[in-house]
Design a protein around this motif. Structure first.
Motif, PDB file in Angstrom:
ATOM      1  N   HIS A  14       0.841  -1.187   0.000  1.00 16.81           N
ATOM      2  CA  HIS A  14       0.000   0.000   0.000  1.00 16.81           C
ATOM      3  C   HIS A  14       0.880   1.242   0.000  1.00 16.81           C
ATOM      4  O   HIS A  14       1.829   1.347   0.785  1.00 16.81           O
ATOM      5  N   PRO A  15       0.596   2.195  -0.858  1.00 12.55           N
ATOM      6  CA  PRO A  15       1.456   3.388  -0.925  1.00 12.55           C
ATOM      7  C   PRO A  15       1.452   4.210   0.360  1.00 12.55           C
ATOM      8  O   PRO A  15       2.378   4.992   0.587  1.00 12.55           O
ATOM      9  N   HIS A  16       0.434   4.027   1.197  1.00 12.64           N
ATOM     10  CA  HIS A  16       0.346   4.817   2.432  1.00 12.64           C
ATOM     11  C   HIS A  16       0.665   3.988   3.674  1.00 12.64           C
ATOM     12  O   HIS A  16       0.289   4.375   4.779  1.00 12.64           O
ATOM     13  N   ARG A  17       1.363   2.890   3.500  1.00 11.92           N
ATOM     14  CA  ARG A  17       1.685   2.037   4.645  1.00 11.92           C
ATOM     15  C   ARG A  17       2.494   2.828   5.675  1.00 11.92           C
ATOM     16  O   ARG A  17       3.329   3.661   5.332  1.00 11.92           O
ATOM     17  N   ALA A  18       2.220   2.545   6.937  1.00 11.26           N
ATOM     18  CA  ALA A  18       2.901   3.159   8.079  1.00 11.26           C
ATOM     19  C   ALA A  18       2.600   4.641   8.244  1.00 11.26           C
ATOM     20  O   ALA A  18       3.180   5.291   9.111  1.00 11.26           O
ATOM     21  N   ARG A 116       4.524 -11.495  11.301  1.00  8.13           N
ATOM     22  CA  ARG A 116       3.415 -10.556  11.349  1.00  8.13           C
ATOM     23  C   ARG A 116       3.584  -9.584  12.520  1.00  8.13           C
ATOM     24  O   ARG A 116       3.854  -9.992  13.644  1.00  8.13           O
ATOM     25  N   GLY A 117       3.418  -8.301  12.248  1.00 10.51           N
ATOM     26  CA  GLY A 117       3.506  -7.290  13.295  1.00 10.51           C
ATOM     27  C   GLY A 117       4.905  -6.864  13.660  1.00 10.51           C
ATOM     28  O   GLY A 117       5.077  -5.992  14.517  1.00 10.51           O
ATOM     29  N   THR A 118       5.933  -7.431  13.037  1.00  3.04           N
ATOM     30  CA  THR A 118       7.317  -7.093  13.375  1.00  3.04           C
ATOM     31  C   THR A 118       7.902  -6.148  12.326  1.00  3.04           C
ATOM     32  O   THR A 118       7.469  -6.137  11.171  1.00  3.04           O
ATOM     33  N   PRO A 119       8.912  -5.351  12.704  1.00  3.53           N
ATOM     34  CA  PRO A 119       9.580  -4.527  11.697  1.00  3.53           C
ATOM     35  C   PRO A 119      10.278  -5.366  10.631  1.00  3.53           C
ATOM     36  O   PRO A 119      10.406  -4.924   9.487  1.00  3.53           O
ATOM     37  N   SER A 120      10.714  -6.563  10.999  1.00  2.00           N
ATOM     38  CA  SER A 120      11.333  -7.441  10.006  1.00  2.00           C
ATOM     39  C   SER A 120      10.372  -7.682   8.849  1.00  2.00           C
ATOM     40  O   SER A 120      10.784  -7.747   7.682  1.00  2.00           O
ATOM     41  N   ARG A 121       9.093  -7.863   9.153  1.00  2.00           N
ATOM     42  CA  ARG A 121       8.083  -8.057   8.118  1.00  2.00           C
ATOM     43  C   ARG A 121       8.069  -6.845   7.182  1.00  2.00           C
ATOM     44  O   ARG A 121       8.023  -7.000   5.948  1.00  2.00           O
ATOM     45  N   TYR A 122       8.101  -5.644   7.745  1.00  2.00           N
ATOM     46  CA  TYR A 122       8.067  -4.438   6.917  1.00  2.00           C
ATOM     47  C   TYR A 122       9.278  -4.394   5.988  1.00  2.00           C
ATOM     48  O   TYR A 122       9.160  -4.142   4.787  1.00  2.00           O
ATOM     49  N   TRP A 123      10.466  -4.625   6.551  1.00  4.12           N
ATOM     50  CA  TRP A 123      11.687  -4.553   5.735  1.00  4.12           C
ATOM     51  C   TRP A 123      11.687  -5.632   4.653  1.00  4.12           C
ATOM     52  O   TRP A 123      12.051  -5.365   3.507  1.00  4.12           O
TER      53      TRP A 123
END
Length: 482
Positions: A14-18, A116-123
């Protein structure tokens, strides 16, 4: 634990994630983020090995790039009972580990839900989609297709380490190098014209911490590379000064200190010299002696920073190698470094009493103990011109961790007393994702200040650019020796 969504469905981010969920805030945040999204990356606290840039070899395969060297990734699976050996993490004794990278990657994909829910997932999402063009989420069913897609990418010359400097828009990146390094690898980098872009950082922990089992060997190597006799305490200090000068000549901007405590209380020089000689001669220091010597040497390093202009970075509060079994089996940096409470106000006072008002001195304080943000660190940075607050790191370089940091320190320290974002990673492919996340979180925080009429939008945009780009450049200037 599996998702009902088909694994083959097109996967996009999603372009607006975070960014803020509330529509009004999100609109403001989007406008702020758009002004920082494409800014160059300033990576002044990195741990990518210098040899990666010197050799410029293709990355081996998806597992060796994304999984095996990244303890953020392996520790989560290890916490669920998956042996590090099955993830290809090398053993110190050369014992057997999984060598089939495709199998390692399958294990990772089968356990994607763990992140799920971790910064590792985001990266990882950012890396997979934005860097490697993956269009389906990791799963047992998609693992081989993802592996093949990433393998195609890393085989392309445009994905080699030096090419990625441009692809990732990295303006400057630091490596972390021990005091005993001869810097020959950085010499090769400089010969190829990258000496201003890939710079070393002086990391002397191995020669400052008496309790380390390799301390005597490190001291011997320090003598060898410096050409100075380290059999005496005076010679030891001279050798450290010589290596610091060599690092400055190689382009270094900073030192890096990962002590257990932030303590900077001095020892009597005669006592320090006596203790140094006794331990060098084979005596085992007590825990109290080792701690006192480390504190004393942090103070000495601060004095040397006044002399040579290297910015001092201190990031204490981590009990390294919490699992002796894992350390003995696999070595350091395998995900078993655990935070402890940290104290700064009394600990750094001797250093700041001596150097805190000296215009030649600059120290950046990091922490992973959030309890000291508003109580100690923000007031210190808000008073001493030499102190800057380092960005949230390690377990705190996460969306909520970054937000809490901004909320806890800004009102006391102000934005100008921060280092700006630094990524603190050895996972090269994750660097853009980490900077992107920080820019989104900052945009969200600043959007709230605009919505509450505490900042004008043009001020918020200027501040966002400061945090993303200008402050890291200002926080790590080229040394100007006294």
């Amino acid at each position: 634990m599996t998702s009902s969504r088909p694994a083959t469905a097109d996967w996009t981010l999603h372009p607006h994630r975070a960014l803020p969920a509330e529509p009004g805030l999100r609109d403001i945040a989007v406008r702020i983020y758009e002004q920082t999204a494409s800014l160059p990356l300033v990576c002044m606290h990195g741990h990518v090995e210098a040899s990666v840039f010197a050799d410029d070899e293709p990355f081996a395969d998806p597992a060796q790039l994304l999984i095996v060297p990244d303890h953020y990734v392996t520790r989560m699976m290890a916490s669920q009972g998956i042996p590090l050996e099955s993830l290809g993490v090398p053993r110190r004794d050369g014992g057997p580990v999984e060598t089939d990278s495709r199998k390692i990657f399958r294990t990772f994909c089968e356990n994607w839900h763990l992140y799920r829910g971790t910064p590792s997932r985001y990266w990882l999402e950012h890396e997979l989609v934005e860097v490697f063009g993956v269009t389906e989420r990791p799963s047992a069913e998609s693992a081989d297709r993802l592996y093949d897609r990433i393998s195609e990418c890393v085989a392309d010359p445009s994905f080699r380490p030096r090419a990625l400097l441009d692809r990732f828009n990295i303006e400057i990146i630091s490596t972390t190098d021990p005091a005993s390094s001869d810097l020959s690898v950085h010499g090769r980098i400089a010969e190829d014209g990258l000496g201003e872009r890939v710079v070393p950082t002086f990391r002397p922990d191995g020669v400052l911490q008496l309790e380390r089992p390799t301390w005597r060997e490190e001291i011997a190597t320090l003598a060898e590379v410096s050409g100075i006799d380290t059999s005496s305490y005076a010679g030891y200090l001279d050798a450290l000064r010589e290596r610091r000068a060599a690092f400055v000549a190689a382009g270094a901007r900073a030192t890096d200190h990962g002590h257990l405590y932030a303590d900077t209380h001095p020892m009597d020089p005669a006592d320090a010299a006596s203790l140094y000689s006794r331990v060098l001669g084979g005596e085992t220091p007590t825990a109290a002696e080792a701690r006192a010597f480390s504190a004393h040497m942090l103070l000495e390093m601060a004095g040397m920073s006044c002399e040579d202009g290297l910015v001092m970075q201190i990031h204490p509060g981590v009990l390294r190698d919490h699992s002796t079994q894992v350390f003995e089996r696999h070595g350091q940096d395998k995900g078993y470094d655990i935070p402890i409470g940290a104290e700064y106000a009394r600990a750094v006072r001797p250093m700041l009493e001596r150097h805190g008002l000296d215009p030649r001195f600059r120290v950046i304080l990091f922490t992973i103990d959030e309890t000291v943000y508003s109580r100690e660190l923000a007031p210190l940075a808000g008073a001493y011109p030499s102190v800057r607050l380092g960005a949230p790191w390690w377990f705190l370089d996460s969306p909520d961790g970054m937000r809490r940091f901004r909320e806890l320190v800004t009102e006391t320290a102000g934005f100008a007393n921060m280092s700006g974002f630094v990524d603190d990673t050895r996972a090269y492919a994750s660097i853009p994702a980490r900077h992107d996340l920080a820019r989104r979180v900052d945009a969200g925080y600043l959007a709230r200040l605009v919505a509450e009429h505490r900042l004008e939008e043009d001020e918020a945009i200027e501040t966002a650019v400061d945090l993303a780009y200008r402050l890291p450049r200002l926080s790590y200037p080229k040394p100007v020796p006294a």
